[in-house]
Design a protein around this motif. Sequence first.
Motif: not given
Length: 299
Positions: A47-64
């Motif tokens: 679950x922590x790994x999934x949360x971290x992946x979602x956080x990274x994905x959101x940061x990438x989306x925000x950057x894009x």
Amino acid sequence: MSVTVFIQGRNGATRWQPGKRWLLLPVLLLAAGTGLYQHNAKQIQQQQTNIDNERVAREEQKKELIELKGATESQLAMLVTHVARMQAKVTRLEALGLQIAKNNQLEDQFDFSSEVGVGGLSDLGANIELDQLILDMDKLVSRIDNNNAQLSILETVSSNLHIDEERYISGRPIRKGWLSSPYGLRNDPFSGRRTIHKGIDFAGKEGTKVVATAAGVITWAGKMFGYGELVEIDHGNGLRTRYGHNKSLSVTVGDVVAKGEGIALMGSTGRSTGPHVHYEVLRGGQQIDPQKFVYRKAS
């Protein structure tokens, strides 16, 4: 090895001696607890790994999104600048139309003073209202369509004001040369017989420019029996002019020529004894004496 358990009750102590299976129970409980703990730990870690992946994905989306917003604003700014340039050109076009209308005393009939749209930014990347930009572009298209329509009408009106002057046949078909044979009866230069000469001949140096004596449309440009290389111009109202024996032609059928415009070079093609231009004026398809047109004053 055996284990004896004494249980104290009201009636005294009772001895209980469990079997081997009872002795394995704690071990099984411990093993089950350890397995359950490890399973829960893995779930928590996943679950922590999934949360971290979602956080990274959101940061990438925000950057894009930030990059896309910047690129979009930059493109919109360039588009606004382009629209502003178009508006400036339309404004100059309107000023030109107004001046033409004024020169022809038609300013009261043509309105080129429509409201000028405003476009452009003070700083690149500033906030841009897309709806407003689209509205400005729609207004600009409307202005262009309106101006094109008015200019087309103005051109027609202006042309009609001057067409009579341009179609007025007058002057000689050459700028340099002399009259070598008038209209009317004369001795034919080839047969010697008395014949009617249905035009006027102007002699000169070969290659001399032949010019239109009035504005009109070219209805013939090529060889014609007896005339050699011939140009014929229709001036409207049943009037036409012909220019024969040319060395070469500068126009083609369908061309619109102005008064005084060069149409050919003098030559001696066809039935000719030397370089000259045979000039005719026709009314209703019949040759008439061109002399009154040659020597009358220009309008």
